[in-house]
Write a protein that holds these residues in place. Sequence first.
Motif, PDB file in Angstrom:
ATOM      1  N   PHE A 255      -4.629  27.919  40.905  1.00  0.00           N
ATOM      2  CA  PHE A 255      -5.373  26.693  41.176  1.00  0.00           C
ATOM      3  C   PHE A 255      -5.092  26.192  42.591  1.00  0.00           C
ATOM      4  O   PHE A 255      -6.017  25.856  43.341  1.00  0.00           O
ATOM      5  CB  PHE A 255      -4.978  25.630  40.150  1.00  0.00           C
ATOM      6  CG  PHE A 255      -5.405  24.234  40.519  1.00  0.00           C
ATOM      7  CD1 PHE A 255      -6.756  23.896  40.548  1.00  0.00           C
ATOM      8  CD2 PHE A 255      -4.470  23.259  40.842  1.00  0.00           C
ATOM      9  CE1 PHE A 255      -7.153  22.608  40.901  1.00  0.00           C
ATOM     10  CE2 PHE A 255      -4.858  21.987  41.183  1.00  0.00           C
ATOM     11  CZ  PHE A 255      -6.204  21.650  41.222  1.00  0.00           C
ATOM     12  N   LEU A 256      -3.836  26.156  42.986  1.00  0.00           N
ATOM     13  CA  LEU A 256      -3.501  25.653  44.324  1.00  0.00           C
ATOM     14  C   LEU A 256      -3.974  26.608  45.421  1.00  0.00           C
ATOM     15  O   LEU A 256      -4.326  26.175  46.511  1.00  0.00           O
ATOM     16  CB  LEU A 256      -1.991  25.425  44.450  1.00  0.00           C
ATOM     17  CG  LEU A 256      -1.407  24.290  43.610  1.00  0.00           C
ATOM     18  CD1 LEU A 256       0.051  24.059  43.964  1.00  0.00           C
ATOM     19  CD2 LEU A 256      -2.195  23.003  43.763  1.00  0.00           C
ATOM     20  N   ALA A 330       0.387  18.637  41.226  1.00  0.00           N
ATOM     21  CA  ALA A 330       1.178  19.501  40.337  1.00  0.00           C
ATOM     22  C   ALA A 330       0.844  19.233  38.882  1.00  0.00           C
ATOM     23  O   ALA A 330       0.767  20.169  38.066  1.00  0.00           O
ATOM     24  CB  ALA A 330       2.663  19.283  40.593  1.00  0.00           C
ATOM     25  N   LEU A 331       0.643  17.983  38.537  1.00  0.00           N
ATOM     26  CA  LEU A 331       0.273  17.628  37.164  1.00  0.00           C
ATOM     27  C   LEU A 331      -1.053  18.258  36.788  1.00  0.00           C
ATOM     28  O   LEU A 331      -1.216  18.811  35.686  1.00  0.00           O
ATOM     29  CB  LEU A 331       0.204  16.111  37.032  1.00  0.00           C
ATOM     30  CG  LEU A 331      -0.057  15.559  35.622  1.00  0.00           C
ATOM     31  CD1 LEU A 331       1.089  15.920  34.684  1.00  0.00           C
ATOM     32  CD2 LEU A 331      -0.247  14.045  35.670  1.00  0.00           C
ATOM     33  N   VAL A 332      -2.022  18.212  37.699  1.00  0.00           N
ATOM     34  CA  VAL A 332      -3.316  18.842  37.460  1.00  0.00           C
ATOM     35  C   VAL A 332      -3.145  20.350  37.300  1.00  0.00           C
ATOM     36  O   VAL A 332      -3.715  20.972  36.394  1.00  0.00           O
ATOM     37  CB  VAL A 332      -4.291  18.530  38.608  1.00  0.00           C
ATOM     38  CG1 VAL A 332      -5.602  19.306  38.429  1.00  0.00           C
ATOM     39  CG2 VAL A 332      -4.579  17.042  38.687  1.00  0.00           C
ATOM     40  N   SER A 333      -2.326  20.951  38.179  1.00  0.00           N
ATOM     41  CA  SER A 333      -2.087  22.393  38.120  1.00  0.00           C
ATOM     42  C   SER A 333      -1.486  22.807  36.785  1.00  0.00           C
ATOM     43  O   SER A 333      -1.911  23.793  36.169  1.00  0.00           O
ATOM     44  CB  SER A 333      -1.170  22.810  39.274  1.00  0.00           C
ATOM     45  OG  SER A 333      -0.839  24.170  39.184  1.00  0.00           O
ATOM     46  N   LEU A 336      -4.117  22.500  33.969  1.00  0.00           N
ATOM     47  CA  LEU A 336      -5.109  23.565  34.022  1.00  0.00           C
ATOM     48  C   LEU A 336      -4.518  24.911  33.611  1.00  0.00           C
ATOM     49  O   LEU A 336      -5.200  25.732  32.986  1.00  0.00           O
ATOM     50  CB  LEU A 336      -5.693  23.658  35.434  1.00  0.00           C
ATOM     51  CG  LEU A 336      -6.615  22.506  35.862  1.00  0.00           C
ATOM     52  CD1 LEU A 336      -7.014  22.657  37.322  1.00  0.00           C
ATOM     53  CD2 LEU A 336      -7.853  22.452  34.977  1.00  0.00           C
ATOM     54  N   THR A 337      -3.245  25.131  33.947  1.00  0.00           N
ATOM     55  CA  THR A 337      -2.591  26.386  33.572  1.00  0.00           C
ATOM     56  C   THR A 337      -2.423  26.486  32.064  1.00  0.00           C
ATOM     57  O   THR A 337      -2.454  27.574  31.494  1.00  0.00           O
ATOM     58  CB  THR A 337      -1.234  26.516  34.279  1.00  0.00           C
ATOM     59  OG1 THR A 337      -1.424  26.428  35.694  1.00  0.00           O
ATOM     60  CG2 THR A 337      -0.570  27.849  33.962  1.00  0.00           C
ATOM     61  N   LYS A 342      -4.300  31.989  33.762  1.00  0.00           N
ATOM     62  CA  LYS A 342      -4.317  32.721  35.026  1.00  0.00           C
ATOM     63  C   LYS A 342      -4.134  31.837  36.248  1.00  0.00           C
ATOM     64  O   LYS A 342      -4.058  32.332  37.369  1.00  0.00           O
ATOM     65  CB  LYS A 342      -5.651  33.481  35.177  1.00  0.00           C
ATOM     66  CG  LYS A 342      -5.852  34.623  34.207  1.00  0.00           C
ATOM     67  CD  LYS A 342      -7.136  35.367  34.515  1.00  0.00           C
ATOM     68  CE  LYS A 342      -7.313  36.576  33.608  1.00  0.00           C
ATOM     69  NZ  LYS A 342      -8.558  37.339  33.955  1.00  0.00           N
ATOM     70  N   LEU A 343      -4.054  30.502  36.068  1.00  0.00           N
ATOM     71  CA  LEU A 343      -4.116  29.588  37.196  1.00  0.00           C
ATOM     72  C   LEU A 343      -2.761  29.114  37.708  1.00  0.00           C
ATOM     73  O   LEU A 343      -2.694  28.323  38.645  1.00  0.00           O
ATOM     74  CB  LEU A 343      -4.974  28.363  36.828  1.00  0.00           C
ATOM     75  CG  LEU A 343      -6.452  28.647  36.548  1.00  0.00           C
ATOM     76  CD1 LEU A 343      -7.182  27.356  36.215  1.00  0.00           C
ATOM     77  CD2 LEU A 343      -7.107  29.344  37.729  1.00  0.00           C
ATOM     78  N   GLY A 344      -1.660  29.572  37.127  1.00  0.00           N
ATOM     79  CA  GLY A 344      -0.341  29.161  37.583  1.00  0.00           C
ATOM     80  C   GLY A 344       0.002  29.728  38.952  1.00  0.00           C
ATOM     81  O   GLY A 344      -0.593  30.716  39.407  1.00  0.00           O
ATOM     82  N   GLU A 345       0.985  29.133  39.609  1.00  0.00           N
ATOM     83  CA  GLU A 345       1.335  29.506  40.980  1.00  0.00           C
ATOM     84  C   GLU A 345       2.027  30.860  41.093  1.00  0.00           C
ATOM     85  O   GLU A 345       1.964  31.501  42.137  1.00  0.00           O
ATOM     86  CB  GLU A 345       2.256  28.433  41.584  1.00  0.00           C
ATOM     87  CG  GLU A 345       1.540  27.164  41.936  1.00  0.00           C
ATOM     88  CD  GLU A 345       0.377  27.427  42.883  1.00  0.00           C
ATOM     89  OE1 GLU A 345       0.621  27.840  44.025  1.00  0.00           O
ATOM     90  OE2 GLU A 345      -0.772  27.252  42.463  1.00  0.00           O
ATOM     91  N   GLU A 346       2.699  31.279  40.036  1.00  0.00           N
ATOM     92  CA  GLU A 346       3.406  32.553  40.080  1.00  0.00           C
ATOM     93  C   GLU A 346       2.932  33.461  38.951  1.00  0.00           C
ATOM     94  O   GLU A 346       2.708  32.999  37.831  1.00  0.00           O
ATOM     95  CB  GLU A 346       4.917  32.350  39.935  1.00  0.00           C
ATOM     96  CG  GLU A 346       5.564  31.627  41.105  1.00  0.00           C
ATOM     97  CD  GLU A 346       7.026  31.328  40.824  1.00  0.00           C
ATOM     98  OE1 GLU A 346       7.889  31.816  41.553  1.00  0.00           O
ATOM     99  OE2 GLU A 346       7.290  30.583  39.860  1.00  0.00           O
ATOM    100  N   VAL A 347       2.805  34.743  39.258  1.00  0.00           N
ATOM    101  CA  VAL A 347       2.491  35.754  38.250  1.00  0.00           C
ATOM    102  C   VAL A 347       3.790  36.337  37.726  1.00  0.00           C
ATOM    103  O   VAL A 347       4.647  36.738  38.513  1.00  0.00           O
ATOM    104  CB  VAL A 347       1.625  36.886  38.813  1.00  0.00           C
ATOM    105  CG1 VAL A 347       1.253  37.867  37.712  1.00  0.00           C
ATOM    106  CG2 VAL A 347       0.375  36.341  39.481  1.00  0.00           C
TER     107      VAL A 347
END
Length: 354
Positions: A255-256, A330-333, A336-337, A342-347
């Motif tokens: 997302f970010l 961050a709260l939105v992220s 949404l995750t 699939k939208l998180g900052e780390e895989v």
Amino acid sequence: MDLNYSEKIKINENSQAIIAESVHNCPLCHKAGEIRYKGLRDSIWPTPGEWTYRACKYCELLWLDPRPTSECFSLIYPKDYITHSEPPDFLSPRLDLWGNIRLGVKLEVLRRAYGYPIESQSSISRFIGMFAAYIPFIKHWVGYTVRFLPARKGRLLDIGCGNGDFLITMSKLGFWQVEGVEPDSISAELGRKVGLKIYEETVESITLEPDSFGAITLHHVIEHLSDPMGVLKKLSGALCPGGLLVSISPNPIAFLARWFGGNWRGLEPPRHFVLMGPQTLANMARQLGLEPIVWTTARNSEWMARESISILRYGDIKTYKGQYLPSFIALVSKALTMVNSKLGEEVVLIARKK
């Protein structure tokens, strides 16, 4: 793949230069890529030059073009790099009551969910942890500490181990016989000073015996490699049957990443060569005969948002000091995750060898 030494970027008045090689085609499928971001500068250290990222229409992937060659790594990884400090002990007692309660809850979750038998001395922590261990997002949050590895007897190899902080944690928890690979001499020496076994080599050059490790981990390493598939193939061969390969890396479809575009902190030119999404990593693991489990996490989204805002506004990661906007983003992220994994900052890739 079409590679050629095509560009020299002047780095100082003594004519020392970064040598960069053109990579117009996707590192995985070798099809031509299209420019996604261009004119990017190093927002962390004063590395000269402007950098471009290409995207593949067929793979969930971004890559740096041109990219620095290996003989120039000392110019893009400065002496004050993040791992050039004494390794901390993340399991040591905290100085405050709340900190010790949180540590105790973490130990209880590690005991119940991952099998590491270090029990908290606090009855409050044990009580909270007893329930927290069965809440999925808390289990994953705490599991990050051990890179999601269950307690097993065996050899554990950490690629790009830096100063060895993760190896210290795993050694204290018992079970694993820990070893590391770290090409940076300063970081490797810091780890060896506290008794760790660290090979001062690159992952590409080191010789690994087949079927010799129960687990191999890469924490924010794979994005620094020019040939990630080749390295994963090498590491999978070094795993014992049933062994686990764990990789954690920035997610280019987060997302970010979409919100900030070329100002996203996760790009980090010119050190991040290849950024792969969850589906791409899962496909790579399957091609190697591994059984993958892949998800993303937004645990560091506030930090990523703050530094991305700073890059957007000031061109560096340190100037912006605001709290409320990064917290909101961050709260939105995180929300949404939870809806779209699939939208998180780390895989996070956990791949088991059959």
